[in-house]
Write an enzyme that holds these catalytic residues in place. Structure first.
Site, PDB file in Angstrom:
ATOM      1  N   LYS A   1       0.087   4.252  -0.304  1.00  0.00           N
ATOM      2  CA  LYS A   1      -0.550   5.474   0.224  1.00  0.00           C
ATOM      3  C   LYS A   1      -0.303   6.615  -0.770  1.00  0.00           C
ATOM      4  O   LYS A   1      -0.169   6.365  -1.967  1.00  0.00           O
ATOM      5  CB  LYS A   1      -0.056   5.794   1.638  1.00  0.00           C
ATOM      6  CG  LYS A   1      -0.152   4.559   2.544  1.00  0.00           C
ATOM      7  CD  LYS A   1       0.068   4.840   3.999  1.00  0.00           C
ATOM      8  CE  LYS A   1      -0.044   3.529   4.769  1.00  0.00           C
ATOM      9  NZ  LYS A   1       0.082   3.701   6.220  1.00  0.00           N
TER      10      LYS A   1
ATOM     11  N   GLY B   1       2.810   2.611  10.621  1.00  0.00           N
ATOM     12  CA  GLY B   1       3.764   3.697  10.398  1.00  0.00           C
ATOM     13  C   GLY B   1       4.557   4.079  11.632  1.00  0.00           C
ATOM     14  O   GLY B   1       5.222   5.105  11.644  1.00  0.00           O
TER      15      GLY B   1
ATOM     16  N   SER C   1       3.675  -1.868  10.320  1.00  0.00           N
ATOM     17  CA  SER C   1       5.127  -1.960  10.499  1.00  0.00           C
ATOM     18  C   SER C   1       5.694  -3.334  10.173  1.00  0.00           C
ATOM     19  O   SER C   1       6.616  -3.816  10.839  1.00  0.00           O
ATOM     20  CB  SER C   1       5.529  -1.507  11.909  1.00  0.00           C
ATOM     21  OG  SER C   1       5.191  -0.138  12.105  1.00  0.00           O
TER      22      SER C   1
ATOM     23  N   GLU D   1      -5.217  -4.434  11.020  1.00  0.00           N
ATOM     24  CA  GLU D   1      -4.195  -3.396  11.132  1.00  0.00           C
ATOM     25  C   GLU D   1      -4.393  -2.620  12.432  1.00  0.00           C
ATOM     26  O   GLU D   1      -5.176  -1.657  12.471  1.00  0.00           O
ATOM     27  CB  GLU D   1      -4.289  -2.438   9.943  1.00  0.00           C
ATOM     28  CG  GLU D   1      -4.009  -3.111   8.612  1.00  0.00           C
ATOM     29  CD  GLU D   1      -3.381  -2.144   7.623  1.00  0.00           C
ATOM     30  OE1 GLU D   1      -2.305  -2.442   7.123  1.00  0.00           O
ATOM     31  OE2 GLU D   1      -3.967  -1.065   7.377  1.00  0.00           O
TER      32      GLU D   1
ATOM     33  N   GLU E   1      -6.723   5.117   7.845  1.00  0.00           N
ATOM     34  CA  GLU E   1      -6.538   6.535   7.476  1.00  0.00           C
ATOM     35  C   GLU E   1      -7.800   7.085   6.820  1.00  0.00           C
ATOM     36  O   GLU E   1      -8.166   8.246   7.019  1.00  0.00           O
ATOM     37  CB  GLU E   1      -5.309   6.666   6.558  1.00  0.00           C
ATOM     38  CG  GLU E   1      -4.018   6.461   7.357  1.00  0.00           C
ATOM     39  CD  GLU E   1      -2.849   5.896   6.567  1.00  0.00           C
ATOM     40  OE1 GLU E   1      -2.871   5.936   5.325  1.00  0.00           O
ATOM     41  OE2 GLU E   1      -1.911   5.407   7.222  1.00  0.00           O
TER      42      GLU E   1
ATOM     43  N   ASN F   1       0.867  -1.179   0.000  1.00  0.00           N
ATOM     44  CA  ASN F   1       0.000   0.000   0.000  1.00  0.00           C
ATOM     45  C   ASN F   1       0.900   1.224   0.000  1.00  0.00           C
ATOM     46  O   ASN F   1       1.474   1.568   1.035  1.00  0.00           O
ATOM     47  CB  ASN F   1      -0.899  -0.030   1.248  1.00  0.00           C
ATOM     48  CG  ASN F   1      -1.646   1.270   1.452  1.00  0.00           C
ATOM     49  OD1 ASN F   1      -1.774   2.089   0.532  1.00  0.00           O
ATOM     50  ND2 ASN F   1      -2.148   1.481   2.668  1.00  0.00           N
TER      51      ASN F   1
ATOM     52  N   HIS G   1      -9.374   1.524   4.999  1.00  0.00           N
ATOM     53  CA  HIS G   1      -8.105   1.697   5.720  1.00  0.00           C
ATOM     54  C   HIS G   1      -8.320   2.681   6.871  1.00  0.00           C
ATOM     55  O   HIS G   1      -9.122   3.613   6.753  1.00  0.00           O
ATOM     56  CB  HIS G   1      -7.028   2.220   4.756  1.00  0.00           C
ATOM     57  CG  HIS G   1      -5.657   2.223   5.353  1.00  0.00           C
ATOM     58  ND1 HIS G   1      -5.238   3.206   6.215  1.00  0.00           N
ATOM     59  CD2 HIS G   1      -4.627   1.342   5.245  1.00  0.00           C
ATOM     60  CE1 HIS G   1      -4.001   2.923   6.600  1.00  0.00           C
ATOM     61  NE2 HIS G   1      -3.606   1.806   6.023  1.00  0.00           N
TER      62      HIS G   1
END
Ligand code: PGA
Length: 251
Positions: free
Chosen positions: A12, A174, A213, A168, A98, A10, A96
């Site tokens: 992003k 991240g 991660s 996730e 985000e 991904n 996701h």
């Protein structure tokens, strides 16, 4: 059990044309002899470029989002599943964290996008996960159960049997702080059990990816979990070397 591992990148909102070209060239050169399925989700504007660069390599391309609307129409800025299928996408990431946090995607929107993706022949990778605060308050299972319940409440069995789920934990995305292999396996076993309560056939076949991660040096230990069927990789998917190393760790 016949689940094939899926290693999904991904990107992003990262990358440019030169980076896509270099990545495609290097991944295509290194993809032979990797038995896991591989997928890379780049920004919409680079999907076709990535697919062209990958050529005949067995690496799928996907999108990071898809419209909830199935039919074409007056939805400025949206891209529907039919358009993605039309340019060679086979997957779309849906929900996701985000998108949930920054763009207000609710469980209902995530389920609608899941339906829309499957209607267009795409495999949605539906993301679920808890915040650090929720984990520390011992709410991880309740949060995940609610996210899975919402999906099963809105989508039918045909749709759900086409879905990939990515666990996730938001605190691992991240941050460089992955879930431990034990934490990941425990949650994946819980998720598969939740799904089994609703549909045993789907529970057996559904791919449960771990994301947060994932790096070349922790991938093999994470993949040792019996219910960990691959990974959704952010930062480490931006470079061909680390992406391929993680895919090799999947066997
Ligand atoms: P990360 O991102 O690998 O950079 O933690 C994972 C994701 O957001 O899918």
């Amino acid at each position: 059990m016949s689940r094939t591992m899926l290693i999904a990148g991904n990107w992003k909102m990262n990358g440019d044309a030169a980076q896509v070209d270099a990545f495609a060239r290097d991944v295509a050169a290194g993809a032979a002899n990797i038995s896991a399925d591989m997928l890379v989700c780049v920004p919409f504007v680079y999907i076709e470029r990535l697919a062209a660069g990958l050529g005949g390599a067995s690496v799928a391309v996907g999108a990071q989002n898809v419209a909830a609307e199935v039919e074409a129409g007056a939805f400025t800025g949206e891209v529907n599943g039919a358009m993605l299928a039309d340019i060679g996408c086979r997957y779309a990431i849906v929900g996701h964290s985000e998108r949930r946090a920054l763009y207000g995607e609710t469980d209902a929107v995530v389920a609608a996008k899941t339906d829309a993706a499957v209607a267009a022949g795409l495999t949605p990778i539906v993301c679920v996960g808890e915040t650090l605060e929720q984990r520390e308050a011992d709410q991880t299972e309740a949060v995940l159960a609610a996210q899975i319940d919402a999906l099963f409440a809105q989508c039918d069995a045909r749709t759900l049997s086409a879905v990939v789920i990515a666990y996730e934990p938001i605190w691992a995305i991240g941050t460089g702080r992955s879930a431990s292999p034990e934490q990941a396996q425990a949650v994946h076993a819980f998720l598969r059990g939740q799904i089994a309560d609703k549909d045993a056939t789907i529970a057996e076949s559904v791919l449960l990816l771990y994301g947060g991660s994932v790096k070349p040096d922790n991938a093999a230990a994470l993949f040792a979990g019996a219910d960990v069927d691959g990974a959704l990789i952010g930062g480490a998917s931006l470079k061909a070397d680390s992406f391929l190393d993680i895919a090799r760790a999947a066997g």
